[in-house]
Design a protein around this motif. Structure first.
Motif, short mmCIF file in Angstrom:
data_model
loop_
_atom_site.label_atom_id
_atom_site.label_comp_id
_atom_site.label_asym_id
_atom_site.label_seq_id
_atom_site.Cartn_x
_atom_site.Cartn_y
_atom_site.Cartn_z
N ALA A 41 -14.24 -18.89 35.28
CA ALA A 41 -13.68 -19.79 36.30
C ALA A 41 -13.35 -19.04 37.58
O ALA A 41 -13.60 -19.53 38.69
N PHE A 42 -12.82 -17.83 37.45
CA PHE A 42 -12.43 -17.07 38.64
C PHE A 42 -13.60 -16.34 39.28
O PHE A 42 -13.51 -15.94 40.44
N MET A 43 -14.69 -16.15 38.55
CA MET A 43 -15.86 -15.51 39.14
C MET A 43 -16.48 -16.35 40.24
O MET A 43 -17.30 -15.85 41.02
N CYS A 44 -16.10 -17.62 40.34
CA CYS A 44 -16.57 -18.47 41.43
C CYS A 44 -15.79 -18.21 42.71
O CYS A 44 -16.15 -18.72 43.77
N PHE A 45 -14.69 -17.45 42.62
CA PHE A 45 -13.82 -17.24 43.77
C PHE A 45 -13.74 -15.78 44.22
O PHE A 45 -13.35 -15.51 45.34
N CYS A 46 -14.09 -14.87 43.35
CA CYS A 46 -14.07 -13.46 43.75
C CYS A 46 -15.05 -12.69 42.87
O CYS A 46 -15.41 -13.15 41.78
N PRO A 47 -15.50 -11.52 43.31
CA PRO A 47 -16.46 -10.74 42.52
C PRO A 47 -15.82 -10.30 41.20
O PRO A 47 -14.60 -10.13 41.11
N PRO A 48 -16.64 -10.08 40.16
CA PRO A 48 -16.09 -9.62 38.88
C PRO A 48 -15.27 -8.34 39.01
O PRO A 48 -14.32 -8.13 38.25
N GLY A 49 -15.63 -7.51 39.97
CA GLY A 49 -14.90 -6.26 40.18
C GLY A 49 -13.50 -6.45 40.70
O GLY A 49 -12.73 -5.48 40.81
N GLN A 50 -13.13 -7.68 41.03
CA GLN A 50 -11.76 -7.98 41.48
C GLN A 50 -10.95 -8.67 40.39
O GLN A 50 -9.82 -9.07 40.64
N ILE A 51 -11.53 -8.83 39.21
CA ILE A 51 -10.85 -9.53 38.11
C ILE A 51 -10.37 -8.51 37.08
O ILE A 51 -11.17 -7.77 36.52
N GLU A 69 -20.69 -7.84 27.93
CA GLU A 69 -21.81 -7.77 28.89
C GLU A 69 -21.36 -8.06 30.31
O GLU A 69 -22.02 -7.65 31.27
N LEU A 70 -20.23 -8.75 30.48
CA LEU A 70 -19.73 -8.97 31.84
C LEU A 70 -19.28 -7.65 32.46
O LEU A 70 -19.41 -7.44 33.67
N VAL A 71 -18.76 -6.75 31.63
CA VAL A 71 -18.36 -5.43 32.13
C VAL A 71 -19.60 -4.58 32.39
O VAL A 71 -19.74 -3.96 33.46
N CYS A 72 -20.51 -4.56 31.43
CA CYS A 72 -21.69 -3.68 31.53
C CYS A 72 -22.69 -4.13 32.58
O CYS A 72 -23.25 -3.31 33.33
N LEU A 73 -22.93 -5.44 32.66
CA LEU A 73 -24.02 -5.94 33.50
C LEU A 73 -23.54 -6.54 34.82
O LEU A 73 -24.30 -6.56 35.79
N HIS A 74 -22.32 -7.03 34.86
CA HIS A 74 -21.89 -7.78 36.05
C HIS A 74 -20.72 -7.15 36.79
O HIS A 74 -20.25 -7.69 37.78
#
Length: 415
Positions: A41-51, A69-74
Motif C-alpha cells: 500500500a505504501f509503495m504507491c507513495f514512496c520508493p521501497p527504500g523509504q519503507i 523478494e521485495l528486499v532482494c529485487l525491489h
C-alpha cells in the motif's frame, strides 16, 4: 516542492491476544500476509527504500517468506529489530530512517492491512499545515465512563470523539525528537507524544476498511473488505442519460469501448504534465507537444471507441504547429467528434505507470482537470497509478507509461 516521505511499519509484536502461535502480521488475507498488504500500500507513495519495517528477529523465517523478494529485487529497506513495547519499536524504526532524511514520516501498524490510498493522501495533505495528522473514524456507540466497581460515572458526548487509526503522519524531526524525549514512557499511540508537548495534531477522515486485526476472528471481518461487494441495486439514470433517452428520433443507444496506450521518456526539467496538471518532479516528459502521457492515452481511447483512428492521424508530430502544444486540445477534439455524432462519454479511466513522481496526492486534481476538459461530471472520471515493480523502462525511472479506457454511448436513430 515535493516532500520526501518515509514509512515505519511496526510488525514486532507477538500478538498475545490473537491466540495463535503464528503472529497475526504473518497470517494471510487472500494470497498475501497482513504485513505484505501494508508494505505494498505504501509503495504507491514512496520508493521501497523509504519503507522501514520493524520486526522481532524470532520471526525471521516468517519475515523472509513475506517480504524476501521485495528486499532482494525491489530495494525494500532491511527490517530492523524492535523492542518489548510498541514505542520502543517505533523509535527503532525512526532512528533507522535518519540516513534517509525524510521530511515526513508515516507510522503504521502491520495489523491494519486494509489501509487505502485515500486515507494516506488525506494524512499527507494535512501535514502541509501542521506537525502531525492522524486518521480517525467517528464513534457511533454511546460511551460510558465507569469506576472500578463498574458503576457509571458519566456519559461522554460522542460528537467530539474519534477512534484513532494509523498511519499517523508527522514531520520527521518533530516526532523523532518527541520519541527521544519520552523514551521509556509508553503511550498508546504516536500522536499522544505530540499532545504531551502541546503540539497540534489534526484528525482527518479514516476508513472502516482500515480496521485493526486484534483477535483471530477479526481476520474474517477485515478480510471481507478485500472481497468485491455484491452489485448494488440498479441506480437511477444519470441526468445526462435521462435527457438523451428523451430526445426525439432516438430509440436506443449502443455502447462502445476504446483503449489507448502511450509512453514518454524523461528529459531534463522540473515538472511533468500529467492528466492536465503540472506535477513537480526532477524531470519533464519529452515529446513534440507537452507530452501529457495520460491525456494522450485517453485521447486514443476515445478515438478508438468511435473508430476514428489515433492521435497521430489527427495531430501529426511532423506538423510544427503542434510543437509544445497543450494536450488538452487533443482531448477536446476527440470529445468534439463524439458530440458531433450525437454521442456522449459515459466514463473514462486512466492508469499512470511509473515509480515516480508519486501520483496519489494528485489524482483528485487530475480527475477534475479531465472532467473539465471533457465537460462531464467528475464521477465519470477515474485516474489511478501503479508501478511496474522496478521492471522495464518505467521501473528504471526512464519515463512514464499510461493506459486508458473510454466508454462511449452513440445513438441508434430510428428509421
Amino acid at each position: 516542492m515535493n516532500k520526501k516521505i518515509s514509512v515505519v511499519i511496526v510488525a514486532a509484536g507477538s500478538g498475545s491476544r490473537f491466540g495463535d502461535p503464528l503472529p497475526k502480521q504473518y497470517h494471510q488475507i487472500g494470497d498475501k500476509t497482513l504485513l505484505r498488504h501494508c508494505v505494498e500500500a505504501f509503495m504507491c507513495f514512496c520508493p521501497p527504500g523509504q519503507i522501514q519495517v520493524v520486526y522481532n528477529p524470532d520471526h525471521q523465517s516468517y519475515l523472509d517468506a513475506a517480504l524476501g523478494e521485495l528486499v532482494c529485487l525491489h530495494g525494500l529497506r532491511p527490517a530492523v529489530t524492535g523492542g518489548q513495547t510498541r514505542q520502543q519499536s517505533v523509535i527503532s524504526g525512526l532512528r533507522a530512517l535518519k540516513d534517509a532524511a525524510p521530511d515526513h514520516v508515516l507510522i503504521h501498524d502491520a495489523a491494519r492491512p486494509g489501509i487505502d490510498p485515500e486515507v494516506i493522501t488525506r494524512v499527507l495533505a494535512a501535514l502541509d499545515n501542521c506537525d502531525g495528522a492522524i486518521p480517525g473514524i467517528t464513534v457511533t456507540d454511546t460511551i460510558k465512563q465507569c469506576d472500578g466497581a463498574g458503576h457509571i460515572i458519566r456519559t461522554i458526548p460522542r460528537e467530539t470523539l474519534m477512534a484513532a487509526q494509523t498511519p499517523q503522519g508527522f514531520r520527521f524531526q518533530t516526532i523523532l525528537a518527541a520519541h527521544e524525549k519520552f523514551a521509556g514512557q509508553e503511550m498508546t499511540d504516536d500522536a499522544s507524544l505530540l499532545e504531551q508537548l502541546g503540539v497540534a495534531v489534526k484528525c482527518v477522515a479514516g476508513s472502516h476498511r482500515n480496521d485493526k486485526v486484534t483477535r483471530r476472528d477479526d481476520l474474517s471481518r477485515v478480510g471481507a473488505h478485500f472481497i468485491d461487494e455484491p452489485a448494488a441495486p440498479q441506480a437511477r439514470p444519470h441526468p445526462e442519460d435521462q435527457e438523451l433517452s428523451n430526445m426525439p428520433g432516438m430509440t436506443s443507444e449502443e455502447f462502445r469501448n476504446g483503449t489507448g496506450f502511450d509512453v514518454h521518456r524523461f528529459a531534463p526539467g522540473d515538472a511533468c504534465m500529467l492528466c492536465g496538471i503540472s506535477v513537480p518532479h526532477h524531470a519533464r516528459l519529452e515529446g513534440h507537444s507537452d507530452a501529457d502521457v495520460g491525456l494522450h492515452a485517453l485521447t486514443d481511447a476515445i478515438l478508438g471507441a468511435i473508430a476514428a483512428g489515433d492521435i497521430g492521424q489527427h495531430f501529426p508530430p511532423s506538423d510544427p504547429q503542434w510543437k509544445g502544444a497543450a494536450s488538452d486540445q487533443f482531448l477536446k477534439h476527440a470529445a468534439g467528434l463524439v458530440k458531433k455524432r450525437g454521442g456522449r462519454i459515459v466514463n473514462v479511466d486512466v492508469t499512470l505507470i511509473c515509480e515516480r513522481p508519486k501520483i496519489g496526492p494528485h489524482t483528485m486534481a487530475m480527475r477534475q482537470a479531465v472532467a473539465d476538459i471533457l465537460a462531464i461530471d467528475i464521477d465519470r472520471v477515474n485516474v489511478k497509478a501503479t508501478t511496474s515493480e522496478r521492471l522495464g523502462f518505467t521501473g528504471r525511472e526512464e519515463g512514464i507509461a499510461a493506459q486508458a479506457s473510454a466508454s462511449i454511448a452513440l445513438p441508434i436513430r430510428s428509421s
